[in-house]
Design a protein around this motif. Structure first.
Motif, PDB file in Angstrom:
ATOM      1  N   PRO A 283       0.807  -1.230   0.000  1.00 52.19           N
ATOM      2  CA  PRO A 283       0.000   0.000   0.000  1.00 52.19           C
ATOM      3  C   PRO A 283       0.836   1.273   0.000  1.00 52.19           C
ATOM      4  CG  PRO A 283      -0.125  -1.095   2.135  1.00 52.19           C
ATOM      5  CD  PRO A 283       0.582  -2.042   1.213  1.00 52.19           C
ATOM      6  N   ARG A 284       2.075   1.184   0.505  1.00 45.79           N
ATOM      7  CA  ARG A 284       2.917   2.384   0.532  1.00 45.79           C
ATOM      8  C   ARG A 284       3.176   2.884  -0.894  1.00 45.79           C
ATOM      9  NH1 ARG A 284       6.839   5.160   3.618  1.00 45.79           N
ATOM     10  NH2 ARG A 284       7.453   6.930   2.336  1.00 45.79           N
ATOM     11  N   GLN A 285       3.474   1.967  -1.811  1.00 53.05           N
ATOM     12  CA  GLN A 285       3.717   2.384  -3.191  1.00 53.05           C
ATOM     13  C   GLN A 285       2.474   3.020  -3.803  1.00 53.05           C
ATOM     14  OE1 GLN A 285       5.657  -0.377  -5.855  1.00 53.05           O
ATOM     15  NE2 GLN A 285       6.519  -1.534  -4.149  1.00 53.05           N
ATOM     16  N   ILE A 286       1.313   2.416  -3.536  1.00 54.96           N
ATOM     17  CA  ILE A 286       0.072   2.955  -4.095  1.00 54.96           C
ATOM     18  C   ILE A 286      -0.186   4.362  -3.576  1.00 54.96           C
ATOM     19  CG2 ILE A 286      -2.442   2.694  -4.012  1.00 54.96           C
ATOM     20  CD1 ILE A 286      -2.072  -0.269  -4.409  1.00 54.96           C
ATOM     21  N   MET A 287       0.035   4.579  -2.290  1.00 57.85           N
ATOM     22  CA  MET A 287      -0.192   5.912  -1.735  1.00 57.85           C
ATOM     23  C   MET A 287       0.850   6.910  -2.242  1.00 57.85           C
ATOM     24  SD  MET A 287      -2.951   5.629  -0.061  1.00 57.85           S
ATOM     25  CE  MET A 287      -3.020   7.153   0.889  1.00 57.85           C
ATOM     26  N   ASP A 288       2.107   6.473  -2.344  1.00 59.74           N
ATOM     27  CA  ASP A 288       3.153   7.388  -2.815  1.00 59.74           C
ATOM     28  C   ASP A 288       2.862   7.879  -4.226  1.00 59.74           C
ATOM     29  OD1 ASP A 288       4.620   7.395  -0.516  1.00 59.74           O
ATOM     30  OD2 ASP A 288       6.146   5.985  -1.192  1.00 59.74           O
ATOM     31  N   VAL A 289       2.421   6.974  -5.083  1.00 60.08           N
ATOM     32  CA  VAL A 289       2.197   7.337  -6.477  1.00 60.08           C
ATOM     33  C   VAL A 289       0.794   7.878  -6.702  1.00 60.08           C
ATOM     34  CG1 VAL A 289       2.115   6.461  -8.847  1.00 60.08           C
ATOM     35  CG2 VAL A 289       3.904   5.681  -7.292  1.00 60.08           C
ATOM     36  N   GLY A 290      -0.201   7.306  -6.025  1.00 63.46           N
ATOM     37  CA  GLY A 290      -1.594   7.638  -6.313  1.00 63.46           C
ATOM     38  C   GLY A 290      -2.090   8.930  -5.718  1.00 63.46           C
ATOM     39  N   VAL A 291      -1.538   9.352  -4.570  1.00 66.82           N
ATOM     40  CA  VAL A 291      -2.032  10.554  -3.888  1.00 66.82           C
ATOM     41  C   VAL A 291      -1.646  11.807  -4.671  1.00 66.82           C
ATOM     42  CG1 VAL A 291      -1.757  11.978  -1.825  1.00 66.82           C
ATOM     43  CG2 VAL A 291      -2.137   9.510  -1.606  1.00 66.82           C
ATOM     44  N   MET A 292      -2.601  12.678  -4.909  1.00 65.39           N
ATOM     45  CA  MET A 292      -2.411  13.934  -5.644  1.00 65.39           C
ATOM     46  C   MET A 292      -1.928  13.705  -7.074  1.00 65.39           C
ATOM     47  SD  MET A 292      -3.480  16.200  -3.561  1.00 65.39           S
ATOM     48  CE  MET A 292      -3.091  17.616  -4.563  1.00 65.39           C
ATOM     49  N   ASN A 293      -2.148  12.506  -7.618  1.00 75.22           N
ATOM     50  CA  ASN A 293      -1.640  12.177  -8.948  1.00 75.22           C
ATOM     51  C   ASN A 293      -2.762  12.103  -9.974  1.00 75.22           C
ATOM     52  OD1 ASN A 293       0.707  11.709 -10.487  1.00 75.22           O
ATOM     53  ND2 ASN A 293       0.291   9.514 -10.570  1.00 75.22           N
ATOM     54  N   GLY A 294      -3.867  12.798  -9.709  1.00 75.19           N
ATOM     55  CA  GLY A 294      -4.988  12.773 -10.634  1.00 75.19           C
ATOM     56  C   GLY A 294      -4.654  13.443 -11.954  1.00 75.19           C
ATOM     57  N   SER A 295      -5.313  13.007 -13.002  1.00 67.85           N
ATOM     58  CA  SER A 295      -5.066  13.573 -14.324  1.00 67.85           C
ATOM     59  C   SER A 295      -6.382  13.867 -15.021  1.00 67.85           C
ATOM     60  CB  SER A 295      -4.232  12.613 -15.184  1.00 67.85           C
ATOM     61  OG  SER A 295      -4.946  11.414 -15.454  1.00 67.85           O
ATOM     62  N   ILE A 296      -6.322  14.787 -15.965  1.00 62.82           N
ATOM     63  CA  ILE A 296      -7.458  15.121 -16.814  1.00 62.82           C
ATOM     64  C   ILE A 296      -6.968  15.069 -18.262  1.00 62.82           C
ATOM     65  CG2 ILE A 296      -7.028  17.593 -16.436  1.00 62.82           C
ATOM     66  CD1 ILE A 296     -10.449  16.077 -17.161  1.00 62.82           C
ATOM     67  N   PRO A 297      -7.497  14.219 -19.118  1.00 58.59           N
ATOM     68  CA  PRO A 297      -8.544  13.252 -18.817  1.00 58.59           C
ATOM     69  C   PRO A 297      -8.031  12.154 -17.886  1.00 58.59           C
ATOM     70  CG  PRO A 297      -8.146  13.466 -21.203  1.00 58.59           C
ATOM     71  CD  PRO A 297      -7.044  14.138 -20.512  1.00 58.59           C
ATOM     72  N   ALA A 298      -8.963  11.324 -17.426  1.00 60.18           N
ATOM     73  CA  ALA A 298      -8.583  10.141 -16.677  1.00 60.18           C
ATOM     74  C   ALA A 298      -7.767   9.227 -17.580  1.00 60.18           C
ATOM     75  CB  ALA A 298      -9.835   9.428 -16.175  1.00 60.18           C
ATOM     76  N   PRO A 299      -7.028   8.284 -17.010  1.00 59.50           N
ATOM     77  CA  PRO A 299      -6.206   7.392 -17.840  1.00 59.50           C
ATOM     78  C   PRO A 299      -6.996   6.762 -18.981  1.00 59.50           C
ATOM     79  CG  PRO A 299      -5.675   7.074 -15.524  1.00 59.50           C
ATOM     80  CD  PRO A 299      -6.840   8.011 -15.564  1.00 59.50           C
ATOM     81  N   LEU A 300      -6.399   6.791 -20.166  1.00 60.19           N
ATOM     82  CA  LEU A 300      -7.031   6.262 -21.367  1.00 60.19           C
ATOM     83  C   LEU A 300      -7.086   4.740 -21.309  1.00 60.19           C
ATOM     84  CD1 LEU A 300      -8.164   6.965 -24.201  1.00 60.19           C
ATOM     85  CD2 LEU A 300      -5.809   6.847 -25.058  1.00 60.19           C
ATOM     86  N   HIS A 531       3.477  16.681 -10.966  1.00 59.78           N
ATOM     87  CA  HIS A 531       2.712  15.512 -11.393  1.00 59.78           C
ATOM     88  C   HIS A 531       2.268  15.729 -12.833  1.00 59.78           C
ATOM     89  CE1 HIS A 531       2.028  13.786  -7.274  1.00 59.78           C
ATOM     90  NE2 HIS A 531       2.241  15.042  -6.931  1.00 59.78           N
ATOM     91  N   TYR A 532       2.282  14.650 -13.612  1.00 60.48           N
ATOM     92  CA  TYR A 532       1.783  14.727 -14.983  1.00 60.48           C
ATOM     93  C   TYR A 532       0.260  14.776 -14.948  1.00 60.48           C
ATOM     94  CZ  TYR A 532       6.457  13.503 -16.722  1.00 60.48           C
ATOM     95  OH  TYR A 532       7.800  13.503 -17.026  1.00 60.48           O
ATOM     96  N   SER A 533      -0.257  15.976 -14.806  1.00 62.73           N
ATOM     97  CA  SER A 533      -1.696  16.147 -14.617  1.00 62.73           C
ATOM     98  C   SER A 533      -2.468  16.163 -15.929  1.00 62.73           C
ATOM     99  CB  SER A 533      -1.964  17.453 -13.863  1.00 62.73           C
ATOM    100  OG  SER A 533      -1.395  18.556 -14.569  1.00 62.73           O
ATOM    101  N   GLN A 534      -1.802  16.502 -17.031  1.00 60.17           N
ATOM    102  CA  GLN A 534      -2.451  16.577 -18.345  1.00 60.17           C
ATOM    103  C   GLN A 534      -1.544  15.894 -19.371  1.00 60.17           C
ATOM    104  OE1 GLN A 534      -2.506  20.506 -16.830  1.00 60.17           O
ATOM    105  NE2 GLN A 534      -4.242  21.045 -18.149  1.00 60.17           N
ATOM    106  N   PRO A 535      -1.603  14.566 -19.430  1.00 61.70           N
ATOM    107  CA  PRO A 535      -0.622  13.831 -20.240  1.00 61.70           C
ATOM    108  C   PRO A 535      -0.868  13.860 -21.735  1.00 61.70           C
ATOM    109  CG  PRO A 535      -2.149  12.311 -19.184  1.00 61.70           C
ATOM    110  CD  PRO A 535      -2.464  13.670 -18.639  1.00 61.70           C
ATOM    111  N   MET A 536      -2.088  14.187 -22.170  1.00 65.05           N
ATOM    112  CA  MET A 536      -2.427  14.024 -23.581  1.00 65.05           C
ATOM    113  C   MET A 536      -2.506  15.356 -24.319  1.00 65.05           C
ATOM    114  SD  MET A 536      -5.360  11.080 -23.390  1.00 65.05           S
ATOM    115  CE  MET A 536      -5.690  11.210 -25.140  1.00 65.05           C
ATOM    116  N   PRO A 537      -1.656  15.554 -25.324  1.00 68.18           N
ATOM    117  CA  PRO A 537      -1.846  16.702 -26.206  1.00 68.18           C
ATOM    118  C   PRO A 537      -2.992  16.407 -27.168  1.00 68.18           C
ATOM    119  CG  PRO A 537      -0.035  15.365 -26.993  1.00 68.18           C
ATOM    120  CD  PRO A 537      -0.523  14.714 -25.718  1.00 68.18           C
TER     121      PRO A 537
END
Length: 671
Positions: A283-300, A531-537
């Motif tokens: 769970p530590r890895q999930i929290m380290d990477v997942g917290v505040m790592n939201g993106s728009i759009p959501a993952p394709l 954080h890569y918040s907007q990954p898609m051009p």
């Protein structure tokens, strides 16, 4: 020495048992099977898409269910996403707070603007190193306040991991050994345990606490030769049969030793399965990477017809709103789900609490462009950014070179005499007026060939006549943000749903000119990390004389969206994941220069820069020469703005290229 070693084994066993108890207490899990009833690994390679030559052969098994017996189509795909919060940066520099999904698998692919959906062989791998908060941006060396000069892309070459974040090996089972003996002759070892270990022939098993490695004892890792094991009536010389059920017994062979002493009723002897991937996570890895790592759009998300898809949602909570115990779900909008429990509507499904995970299951029967979103308080969560895109590729893509498209569709629809009929894929308009893969009224004699990139030809749908063929494809998500609503959502104030009014108008989470910035865009969040918040051009590169498929979905809450193309005609071939074809097999596709969508609608259009688009041989070279730039934009003038800035909004560029390299979607290069 033997007793000290035995004591160490006992300590190890106690530690393993304690670790297992802790693991069951935490509720983060992830799932990606390598074999299923629908895709048995004994009949097919689930880590590759097989060519389509005929429907899957199905037969009744002993339990009365239809199961594959030959010609298994499709494969297994998996993906993991987080539900939480994050920040994005609008084109005028405004940082916007989001409720959002973020990637927890396929991170490198998503960073490069591609789907994060992976085969089990990729998904079920662990990261060789330590995942850091902000990854993959942190590992890529993206640091706050070091933004490169526009339009220089971010350097994203350092992070290449696409497996499931947090996935960890687990000791699936550990049991005490009642008796272990090699008997008076031969190399076979007979093990009788106090409870079933759950092994099969060919599995590895670890023995410990028997006094040491051979010849002192049986300690080591061995391959099971018989399981479950039933002792013969005549018995085994030198081995006492304690009459345990067959599932409690198994055998293995020690080639280098014979006549080892019997170990009976030992307090330390134990057997365990080898470390396996069984859904256990760190769970530590999930929290380290997942917290505040939201993106728009959501993952394709993208997979192929006939695939089984396992999509895990893990709710990591929202750091900026700790007062909200927000549940999240995944709703595949307009998608025919295997069961209502996977639909994501909480009234008829389940909702995932903070600290929990749930794996959604989908069987992909119909090609098309769909989308997905959270279905908890939809107006709020959609406006706040919990929206993503999904598309299903047609099985027609997998026809062998030179194969007839018409015959391939006839096979799928059960129209070939003597062929197996797969009721999941057959399209019979007389029985199902909603099916869209109707065999065309005219056989155009089209065959499977290659596209302008030199790859096997791709299609939007199972058309049977090549009418939906394309060379490159680009998903485009229309969305809008109301900055006031987002600010209120972050600051504990009541949200005024009736006053919701979008001020930022987005394509793939960005407004112009950010839509044409190559690579991912990063935003510094409240944790101090980028954080890569907007990954898609939204850059559309088309090879000269080629065709670009635009998979367009509108996920706006309060606005209609219009996109126009001046110069290159748009050929609409599908709407709401249905091929535009009537029930008699006549194509209903049409050319236009603009399309309009409301929230919750999707369509497929092909930007046709070929001679077919302009009407006569040689016209494309004159009208759409390599090196030219066109624009895809909204004619709604108020949507061509970035809030206070009267410039930007829903607009992107279309480049005509001598050639396109590096793939057929975002992240490719226009030469």
């Amino acid at each position: 020495m033997s007793r000290r070693f035995a004591g160490a084994v006992v300590s190890l066993a106690v530690f393993i048992l304690a670790s297992t108890a802790c693991a069951t207490a935490q509720s983060f899990r992830v799932q990606c099977p390598t074999s299923t009833i629908t895709h048995p690994s004994t009949l097919s390679n689930n880590n590759a898409e097989p060519a389509y030559s005929a429907p899957t052969t199905l037969s009744l098994n002993g339990s009365g269910y239809l199961v594959p017996t030959a010609n298994v189509n499709g494969a297994i795909k998996c993906q993991q996403v987080s539900g939480g919060d994050g920040y994005s940066t609008m084109a005028n520099g405004t940082q916007t707070f989001m409720f959002s999904f973020g990637p927890l698998s396929g991170l490198a692919d998503i960073t490069n603007g591609r789907p994060g959906t992976e085969f089990p062989s990729v998904f079920n791998t662990t990261y060789q190193g330590t995942l850091l908060p902000g990854d993959p941006a942190t590992t890529d060396g993206i640091v706050a306040n070091t933004w490169p000069a526009w339009p220089t892309p971010l350097a994203t070459g350092g992070f290449t991991y696409n497996g499931a974040v947090g996935l960890a090996l687990d000791i699936a089972n550990l049991v005490n050994i009642y008796d272990i003996s090699q008997g008076s002759s031969g190399n076979t070892v007979y093990v009788q345990t106090n409870s079933p270990l759950g092994v099969n022939v060919g599995n590895t098993v670890t023995i410990a606490g028997t006094g040491g490695a051979p010849p002192a004892g049986y300690d080591g890792t061995w391959t099971v030769t018989a399981a479950p094991y039933t002792f013969p009536t005549a018995g085994v010389p030198g081995v006492t049969n304690y009459a345990f059920p067959a599932t409690f017994n198994f055998t293995f062979t020690i080639p280098t030793a014979t006549g080892l002493a019997d170990v009976n009723e030992s307090q330390t002897a134990a057997a365990s399965t080898g470390p396996v991937f069984d859904g256990h996570v760190d769970p530590r890895q999930i929290m380290d990477v997942g917290v505040m790592n939201g993106s728009i759009p959501a993952p394709l998300v993208a997979f192929d017809e006939d695939d089984e898809m396992f999509l895990t949602l893990t709710n990591v909570g929202m750091i900026m709103r700790p007062d909200l115990f927000e549940q999240h779900t995944i709703h595949f909008h307009g998608y025919p789900n295997a069961s209502s429990v996977y639909d994501g509507v909480p009234d008829a499904s389940v909702a995932i609490n903070i600290g929990g995970s749930f794996t959604y299951y989908y069987l992909a029967p119909d090609a098309g462009t769909y989308f997905w979103h959270c279905h908890i308080t939809p107006p709020e969560h959609l406006q706040m950014g919990m929206v993503g895109q999904l598309y299903v590729r047609p099985r027609q893509n997998r026809l062998a070179p030179g194969a007839s498209l018409y015959a391939g569709l006839q096979l799928q629809n059960g129209q070939v005499a003597g062929q197996t009929v797969d009721l999941r894929t057959v399209c019979n308009p007389a029985a199902d007026i909603l099916c869209s893969a109707v065999t065309p009224a005219i056989n155009t004699l089209a065959v499977q060939g290659t596209d302008k990139l030199g790859n096997p030809q791709k299609y939007t749908y199972n058309d049977g006549d090549g009418s939906t063929a394309y060379d490159v494809e680009y998903p485009l998500q229309i969305h809008g943000f109301d900055p006031n609503f987002h600010f209120v959502g972050m600051t504990f104030n009541p949200e005024a749903f009736a006053d919701m009014k979008d001020k930022f108008f987005l394509l793939n989470g960005r407004s112009y000119p950010d839509t044409v910035t190559p690579g991912p865009m990063a935003t510094e969040s409240s944790d101090g990390r980028m954080h890569y918040s907007q990954p898609m051009p939204s850059i559309i590169n088309i090879p000269a004389g080629g065709k670009a498929l635009l998979r367009i979905a509108d996920l706006s809450v309060s606005e209609y969206g219009t996109l126009a193309s001046l110069g290159i005609p748009m050929k609409e071939v599908g709407f709401m994941a249905k091929l535009l074809r009537d029930q008699a097999g006549n194509n209903q596709e049409f050319y236009t220069n603009s399309i309009t969508l409301g929230g919750g609608e999707s369509l497929d259009v092909i930007l046709d820069a070929s001679d077919a688009g302009c009407g006569f041989t040689g016209c494309a070279a004159a009208l759409y020469p390599a090196g030219s730039t066109f624009y895809l934009f909204t004619p709604q003038l108020d949507h061509l703005s970035n809030d206070q800035e009267n410039f930007g909004g829903m607009m992107t560029e279309v480049h005509i290229c001598n050639s396109v390299t590096g793939g057929n979607t975002y992240g490719n290069t226009c030469n």
